[in-house]
Design a protein around this motif. Sequence first.
Motif, mmCIF file in Angstrom:
data_model
loop_
_atom_site.group_PDB
_atom_site.id
_atom_site.type_symbol
_atom_site.label_atom_id
_atom_site.label_comp_id
_atom_site.label_asym_id
_atom_site.label_seq_id
_atom_site.Cartn_x
_atom_site.Cartn_y
_atom_site.Cartn_z
ATOM 1 N N ALA A 345 -30.792 -2.341 -5.177
ATOM 2 C CA ALA A 345 -30.864 -3.250 -4.024
ATOM 3 C C ALA A 345 -32.034 -4.214 -4.171
ATOM 4 O O ALA A 345 -31.909 -5.414 -3.869
ATOM 5 C CB ALA A 345 -30.990 -2.444 -2.738
ATOM 6 N N LEU A 346 -33.182 -3.727 -4.631
ATOM 7 C CA LEU A 346 -34.338 -4.597 -4.831
ATOM 8 C C LEU A 346 -34.072 -5.632 -5.909
ATOM 9 O O LEU A 346 -34.465 -6.801 -5.794
ATOM 10 C CB LEU A 346 -35.566 -3.758 -5.201
ATOM 11 C CG LEU A 346 -36.128 -2.855 -4.092
ATOM 12 C CD1 LEU A 346 -37.214 -1.949 -4.650
ATOM 13 C CD2 LEU A 346 -36.674 -3.693 -2.947
ATOM 14 N N VAL A 347 -33.418 -5.201 -6.981
ATOM 15 C CA VAL A 347 -33.097 -6.137 -8.069
ATOM 16 C C VAL A 347 -32.139 -7.212 -7.571
ATOM 17 O O VAL A 347 -32.304 -8.401 -7.879
ATOM 18 C CB VAL A 347 -32.503 -5.371 -9.264
ATOM 19 C CG1 VAL A 347 -31.862 -6.330 -10.258
ATOM 20 C CG2 VAL A 347 -33.590 -4.553 -9.953
ATOM 21 N N ASP A 348 -31.132 -6.820 -6.783
ATOM 22 C CA ASP A 348 -30.190 -7.814 -6.259
ATOM 23 C C ASP A 348 -30.905 -8.836 -5.379
ATOM 24 O O ASP A 348 -30.566 -10.029 -5.386
ATOM 25 C CB ASP A 348 -29.089 -7.115 -5.460
ATOM 26 C CG ASP A 348 -28.116 -6.358 -6.362
ATOM 27 O OD1 ASP A 348 -28.058 -6.685 -7.563
ATOM 28 O OD2 ASP A 348 -27.439 -5.434 -5.871
ATOM 29 N N GLN A 349 -31.897 -8.381 -4.605
ATOM 30 C CA GLN A 349 -32.672 -9.314 -3.781
ATOM 31 C C GLN A 349 -33.512 -10.251 -4.648
ATOM 32 O O GLN A 349 -33.682 -11.426 -4.328
ATOM 33 C CB GLN A 349 -33.573 -8.540 -2.833
ATOM 34 C CG GLN A 349 -32.834 -7.746 -1.776
ATOM 35 C CD GLN A 349 -33.782 -6.891 -0.946
ATOM 36 O OE1 GLN A 349 -34.990 -7.061 -0.994
ATOM 37 N NE2 GLN A 349 -33.230 -5.945 -0.196
ATOM 38 N N ALA A 350 -34.047 -9.701 -5.750
ATOM 39 C CA ALA A 350 -34.954 -10.491 -6.586
ATOM 40 C C ALA A 350 -34.225 -11.490 -7.469
ATOM 41 O O ALA A 350 -34.829 -12.475 -7.916
ATOM 42 C CB ALA A 350 -35.800 -9.554 -7.458
ATOM 43 N N ARG A 351 -32.954 -11.265 -7.730
ATOM 44 C CA ARG A 351 -32.248 -12.136 -8.687
ATOM 45 C C ARG A 351 -32.232 -13.590 -8.242
ATOM 46 O O ARG A 351 -32.336 -14.497 -9.074
ATOM 47 C CB ARG A 351 -30.824 -11.624 -8.900
ATOM 48 C CG ARG A 351 -30.770 -10.328 -9.684
ATOM 49 C CD ARG A 351 -29.357 -9.858 -9.938
ATOM 50 N NE ARG A 351 -28.704 -10.645 -10.971
ATOM 51 C CZ ARG A 351 -27.515 -10.345 -11.480
ATOM 52 N NH1 ARG A 351 -26.865 -9.285 -11.051
ATOM 53 N NH2 ARG A 351 -26.965 -11.096 -12.409
ATOM 54 N N GLY A 353 -34.533 -15.101 -6.695
ATOM 55 C CA GLY A 353 -35.847 -15.697 -6.915
ATOM 56 C C GLY A 353 -36.184 -15.935 -8.372
ATOM 57 O O GLY A 353 -37.162 -16.630 -8.672
ATOM 58 N N VAL A 354 -35.406 -15.331 -9.281
ATOM 59 C CA VAL A 354 -35.675 -15.514 -10.722
ATOM 60 C C VAL A 354 -34.503 -16.180 -11.407
ATOM 61 O O VAL A 354 -34.232 -15.951 -12.582
ATOM 62 C CB VAL A 354 -35.995 -14.153 -11.386
ATOM 63 C CG1 VAL A 354 -37.302 -13.601 -10.873
ATOM 64 C CG2 VAL A 354 -34.870 -13.140 -11.183
ATOM 65 N N GLY A 355 -33.789 -17.002 -10.663
ATOM 66 C CA GLY A 355 -32.714 -17.787 -11.260
ATOM 67 C C GLY A 355 -31.485 -16.994 -11.620
ATOM 68 O O GLY A 355 -30.703 -17.400 -12.490
ATOM 69 N N GLY A 356 -31.279 -15.834 -10.996
ATOM 70 C CA GLY A 356 -30.095 -15.045 -11.278
ATOM 71 C C GLY A 356 -30.181 -14.194 -12.522
ATOM 72 O O GLY A 356 -29.197 -13.549 -12.897
ATOM 73 N N ASP A 357 -31.336 -14.178 -13.181
ATOM 74 C CA ASP A 357 -31.507 -13.422 -14.418
ATOM 75 C C ASP A 357 -31.710 -11.945 -14.081
ATOM 76 O O ASP A 357 -32.726 -11.556 -13.499
ATOM 77 C CB ASP A 357 -32.709 -13.966 -15.199
ATOM 78 C CG ASP A 357 -32.849 -13.325 -16.579
ATOM 79 O OD1 ASP A 357 -32.274 -12.249 -16.799
ATOM 80 O OD2 ASP A 357 -33.543 -13.922 -17.422
ATOM 81 N N LEU A 358 -30.733 -11.101 -14.478
ATOM 82 C CA LEU A 358 -30.827 -9.674 -14.176
ATOM 83 C C LEU A 358 -32.021 -9.037 -14.861
ATOM 84 O O LEU A 358 -32.759 -8.248 -14.259
ATOM 85 C CB LEU A 358 -29.535 -8.968 -14.601
ATOM 86 C CG LEU A 358 -29.531 -7.455 -14.460
ATOM 87 C CD1 LEU A 358 -29.634 -7.036 -13.002
ATOM 88 C CD2 LEU A 358 -28.293 -6.845 -15.092
ATOM 89 N N ASP A 359 -32.236 -9.340 -16.138
ATOM 90 C CA ASP A 359 -33.347 -8.738 -16.872
ATOM 91 C C ASP A 359 -34.685 -9.100 -16.234
ATOM 92 O O ASP A 359 -35.582 -8.259 -16.108
ATOM 93 C CB ASP A 359 -33.336 -9.194 -18.338
ATOM 94 C CG ASP A 359 -32.131 -8.647 -19.091
ATOM 95 O OD1 ASP A 359 -31.661 -7.564 -18.716
ATOM 96 O OD2 ASP A 359 -31.670 -9.298 -20.036
ATOM 97 N N ALA A 360 -34.823 -10.362 -15.808
ATOM 98 C CA ALA A 360 -36.074 -10.786 -15.172
ATOM 99 C C ALA A 360 -36.273 -10.081 -13.839
ATOM 100 O O ALA A 360 -37.395 -9.711 -13.476
ATOM 101 C CB ALA A 360 -36.069 -12.297 -14.971
ATOM 102 N N ALA A 361 -35.180 -9.861 -13.105
ATOM 103 C CA ALA A 361 -35.291 -9.165 -11.828
ATOM 104 C C ALA A 361 -35.702 -7.714 -12.035
ATOM 105 O O ALA A 361 -36.500 -7.169 -11.266
ATOM 106 C CB ALA A 361 -33.959 -9.235 -11.078
ATOM 107 N N VAL A 362 -35.181 -7.065 -13.084
ATOM 108 C CA VAL A 362 -35.566 -5.683 -13.381
ATOM 109 C C VAL A 362 -37.034 -5.625 -13.778
ATOM 110 O O VAL A 362 -37.780 -4.738 -13.352
ATOM 111 C CB VAL A 362 -34.672 -5.107 -14.501
ATOM 112 C CG1 VAL A 362 -35.212 -3.767 -14.970
ATOM 113 C CG2 VAL A 362 -33.245 -4.942 -14.000
ATOM 114 N N ARG A 363 -37.477 -6.583 -14.579
ATOM 115 C CA ARG A 363 -38.881 -6.600 -14.995
ATOM 116 C C ARG A 363 -39.804 -6.789 -13.796
ATOM 117 O O ARG A 363 -40.902 -6.238 -13.747
ATOM 118 C CB ARG A 363 -39.121 -7.710 -16.019
ATOM 119 C CG ARG A 363 -38.522 -7.440 -17.390
ATOM 120 C CD ARG A 363 -39.068 -8.408 -18.414
ATOM 121 N NE ARG A 363 -38.648 -9.776 -18.171
ATOM 122 C CZ ARG A 363 -37.545 -10.325 -18.680
ATOM 123 N NH1 ARG A 363 -36.763 -9.624 -19.470
ATOM 124 N NH2 ARG A 363 -37.229 -11.571 -18.413
#
Length: 558
Positions: A345-351, A353-363
């Motif tokens: 859920a946190l990663v989906d929220q962050a995506r 803010g980081v241009g939809g990049d899943l790897d960047a959201a996980v980082r």
Amino acid sequence: MAPALTPQPWVAYADAALQREGLRCRLADGRAPRDFAGLYVDHADAERILTTLPGLDGPTPDEAGPALATAEPRLRELRRALHAAVHDETAFGRLARSAGLACAEVEVLAVLAAVELNAERQRLVAYIQDSVNLPRLALGTLDRLFPEAHPGVRTVAPAARLRRSALVTVETEGPWATRTVSVAARVAWALVGDGSPDPDLPADTTVVEPPGVDAAGARLLLVPGGDRLSRRHVAVAGCAGRRFLVAPTPAAPAGWSALVREATVGGLGVIVELDDSLPAAGRSTIAAADHLAWALCTARELPLAQIPPRPWSEQRVTPAAMPGLVAEPHPSDAHGHRLTPTQRALVDQARAGVGGDLDAAVRRLASGELDELAVRVQPRRSWADLVLPDDQTAQLRELVARYRQRGVVYGCWGFPAAPSAGLVAAFAGPSGTGKTLAAEVVAGALGLDLYKIDLSAVVSKYIGETEKNLERIFSAAAAGNVVLFFDEADALFGKRSEVGDAHDRYANIEVSYLLQRLETYDGVVVLATNLQGNMDQAFLRRIDSAVEFPLPDEQQRR
């Protein structure tokens, strides 16, 4: 002139009760006020107020005696109407049903709420009590306001339902008889139709609704294990109630009272996401507020001594206990990130803010915590930059493939992840042979950040601080799915020695802690050392992949 609105039964009952007491005062039956009673409210003022209260149908007769004779039967009639109206879909009726109030408690709440909501009634109460300093009903007045068989003032005793549901409060200072009783502001707002949440609620308190029909489970449910979002889903599915108030642990008793009050007003169950333990204020509040359905969510099981003294059941979070939830990697995750529902859920929220990049959201999950204790290395180099013999390169590629496919092995194929699904790799070789570069390449191939542990920020001379710092590292890394790189690993993972003094004992404790923590970490840990023989044998037994980095020959250096 528009016709007057018919008052609700609880208002009519309250006005009739106050009228009767006012008439008794005029007849000197009760407290006999002087002219200008309480300095400001006199007989004429009281009569004017009685003619304007919406719950009274018409002016008060000139003579108090006949009026009092007719007030008694009318009050009995309105009492019956009030009891029947509790089942109506009004704000007052829903509140009374949600709190599980008895008939006598409903009557007391009606009078207290009516006084709270109307300044003219407060002037009448001041007249009755012979003091403008007492605009709310005092305990002594409440004791004589109702018939002899009525529990009266006992309905607001400390252990009474009105108090346990946090609907009313009683002053704690002054003589008992003059301590006033007030209705909580949240209750007053609800009765006038406003649904704003109680301002004393803990920050980040939310209301959730379970999908489907009503749950009909436990009235007190304990939900240990798993991650925060999984625990919440299990609590919603297994706890009695249609809608739930979800809150972190209140920091003070007022916060617990606000939870009870808000849940009672809204007819909600309560899910409390505890930090580590249930404080004493929470234990007593949950035990008292037995009209509400509660769920306590914890990472670990609560000690029996902390569980409130009321019937309870427990449901540990497991994949089978989470209907509709899948604990496997995110479907769109091409790099095999194994995320819990909370992390997902946190990663989906962050995506966003980081241009939809899943790897960047996980980082981004781990960066805030880890940046204080480790140096982040964003992988920029690839396999083409790594110069190693073919065997070592193949070992590294196998390491990447093993981690990337662990969701298939431990999920689809059903192999047990014992003791964890993580990987521990040892890179051994002289300085300058490419150990740090290889760790960067592995992290880049997995789409993860590499965090190089800063030993100066981790190791402390104070007992226990090193372990705390390491726990912060492993916990943050687990949330963000990163590669941890321990350079000069033998400084932390060195051989345990015979205990000669306290320094040896605590050094051995640090090594033992690391052994345990490595076993439970689900990510990738790379241990780099110049001399693998310096490392404790227990670490070597936990290594999944050991790669020797030889000195490069002339051609490799070119």
